[in-house]
Design an enzyme around this catalytic site. Sequence first.
Site, PDB file in Angstrom:
ATOM      1  N   ASP A  53       0.987  -1.349  -0.028  1.00  0.00           N
ATOM      2  CA  ASP A  53       0.097  -0.087   0.020  1.00  0.00           C
ATOM      3  C   ASP A  53       0.828   1.004   0.027  1.00  0.00           C
ATOM      4  OD1 ASP A  53       0.538  -1.104   2.427  1.00  0.00           O
ATOM      5  OD2 ASP A  53      -0.995  -0.347   3.446  1.00  0.00           O
ATOM      6  N   GLU A  73      12.242   0.954   7.413  1.00  0.00           N
ATOM      7  CA  GLU A  73      11.183  -0.244   6.614  1.00  0.00           C
ATOM      8  C   GLU A  73      11.568  -0.294   5.329  1.00  0.00           C
ATOM      9  OE1 GLU A  73       7.353   1.726   6.553  1.00  0.00           O
ATOM     10  OE2 GLU A  73       7.940   3.690   6.125  1.00  0.00           O
TER      11      GLU A  73
END
Length: 577
Positions: free
Chosen positions: A321, A511
Amino acid sequence: MQGINRLFQLGLLLGLELGLEGALPPPCDSQIYCTGELLRQVQMAKLYEDDKHFVDMPLTKAPDQVLKAFDELQKSSGGNLSRDQLKTFVSEHFTDPGQEMQTWIPEDWKDSPKFLQNISDTRLRAWAADLHNLWKKLGRKIKPEVLKQPDQYSLIYSAHPFIVPGGRFIEFYYWDSYWVMEGLLLSEMSKTVKGMLQNFLDMVKHYGHIPNGGRVYYQQRSQPPLLTLMMDRYLKYTNDLDFLRENINILDQELNFWRHNRSVSISHNKKNYTLNRYHVPYGGPRPESYSKDAELAELLPMGARESLWTELKGGAESGWDFSSRWFIGSNYLLDIKTSQIVPVDLNAILCQAENLMSTFYSQLGNLQMSENYLREQTQRKEAMKALLWNETLGSWFDYNLENGQQNHAFYPSNLSPLWAGCFSDLDTVKKNIKYLEDNKILAYKHGVPTSLQISGQQWDFPNAWAPLQDLVVKGLAESASAQAQEAAFQLAQKWIQTNFDVYQKNKAMYEKYDISTDSGEPGGGGEYRVQEGFGWTNGVALQFLTRYGDRLTCGSGPVLLPTSWLPLTLLLLGLLC
Ligand SMILES: *[C@@H]1O[C@H](CO)[C@@H](O)[C@H](O)[C@H]1NC(C)=O
Ligand SMILES: *[C@@H]1O[C@H](CO)[C@@H](O)[C@H](O)[C@H]1NC(C)=O
Ligand SMILES: *[C@@H]1O[C@H](CO)[C@@H](O)[C@H](O)[C@H]1NC(C)=O
Ligand SMILES: *[C@@H]1O[C@H](CO)[C@@H](O)[C@H](O)[C@H]1NC(C)=O
Ligand SMILES: *[C@@H]1O[C@H](CO)[C@@H](O)[C@H](O)[C@H]1NC(C)=O
């Protein structure tokens, strides 16, 4: 803009459909965390920089009392509240996020796990020890209050402590946890892994599937289904067959959810095939990104908004996403059509799960179920070969249900069938390597890019993500081709270098990384600022460090000298590493 127009027209059509059927249900029943006026007004007033902040706040009273107080305030002020009124209301009825958990130092954490000894480069070994230390920062335990008063929290109670990704992600996440567990197993922390597995099995018992993450607003969407693989990895380290026996039905139940709620039949060349897709038929903006979803939808007519929100949730379910992978006809988020795409990685993951289930059942002596799973896998492989494989290009591709064509853009997920061991014959491997070369993927200096498209979304160029490095590296490394194995090592070396260099600069793991810069940087784009921590990045780094511990070096890193100074550079490197 053409894409937007097209969607506009399509939206009108869909809108009519939805008008007849009525609105879709919200992502959970909570009138505070998932739907309702309080949520709408607070999020649209943007009281916090990140919408996730509000829906993570615990209540100070029972929800019906809070709702009643809100109703009364609304009545007395004639409808919409001012920003100041909302601020005061929230401060009186909610507390800060995160207090319902405590940091937890894993009981099975120990000082010198054996894998460290296998890393020859001393600076890499010291760094690996730092990464091993990070498990102590990322451990969380849910306080018993949450079990006593579940409706005062958006956090979903889980009985066992777990490792979180980090940053804004302070609860468990489904697919992240697979790479975290791989790292934990290297750190000899199988007890922590077992607890996390038990939490997931409890979720399946309770919801019939595993939610995207440990919050009620994530409830109706899942994430890439890696539970069966998690169990397999745990068993490899522990041989705990009793645990498998106790839980095999629950693994089966989770796959049933994908079988029944996420499958799609496709007619092709007079044959019918069944494959899987991400699809979340629930309405409203995502509560944790409410204002962004609402504002995006304002660009569409009323009737088209529910369908946009469904597709956004589907994108979240995919774990990517967001990405150009899910856009049809343009590079804009507004053109997201996740449910119209049959993804390679989802089907590769399920193909692998079916194979593992067949093995598990045969180990437990249930030959009937073992055969059922094998048959399912065979059917899936036929479908993947017929619809997703492209012989000319030498790779698999996502399949577009709207036009019956493959999306030939590069994504690391195109190679996931190799990673999943679903297709691993030498011929396929050789074609895959050629495919990577044709697309110049091996030439990137800092890792495998997420795509070659620049969309401003975080799952596109120039970002690179740890799980996607694993998706490519493991498949090539475990293949029978020496050339593929060498390519895998080179990719692992580049990724380790990027992670290591950024760690030296910032003393943090991220991340995602931006691989378009000279030295690699924390990534950007998407809906929120880049996050530190970081569970799956640490897990993948530990895997690469172990797999190639005897060969990896911390290389050229911060020293940037002209190539004509090569001998000097080499000398300096010798001193540094
Ligand atoms: C409250 O705000 C919404 C959205 O801006 C608007 O549609 C609605 O009419 C407002 N209600 C009142 C009573 O002003
Ligand atoms: C370390 O290397 C040895 C020798 O290559 C190998 O047998 C062992 O499995 C490795 N240990 C780990 C934890 O990877
Ligand atoms: C899955 O499908 C069943 C049957 O159609 C339905 O009752 C259930 O709510 C669905 N689950 C989810 C999470 O959508
Ligand atoms: C494929 O499915 C369609 C729709 O369910 C059906 O009408 C058709 O007969 C099926 N074709 C084959 C070859 O099974
Ligand atoms: C494979 O790719 C080639 C070249 O783009 C294309 O012509 C062909 O139609 C594709 N095959 C399938 C099965 O999509």
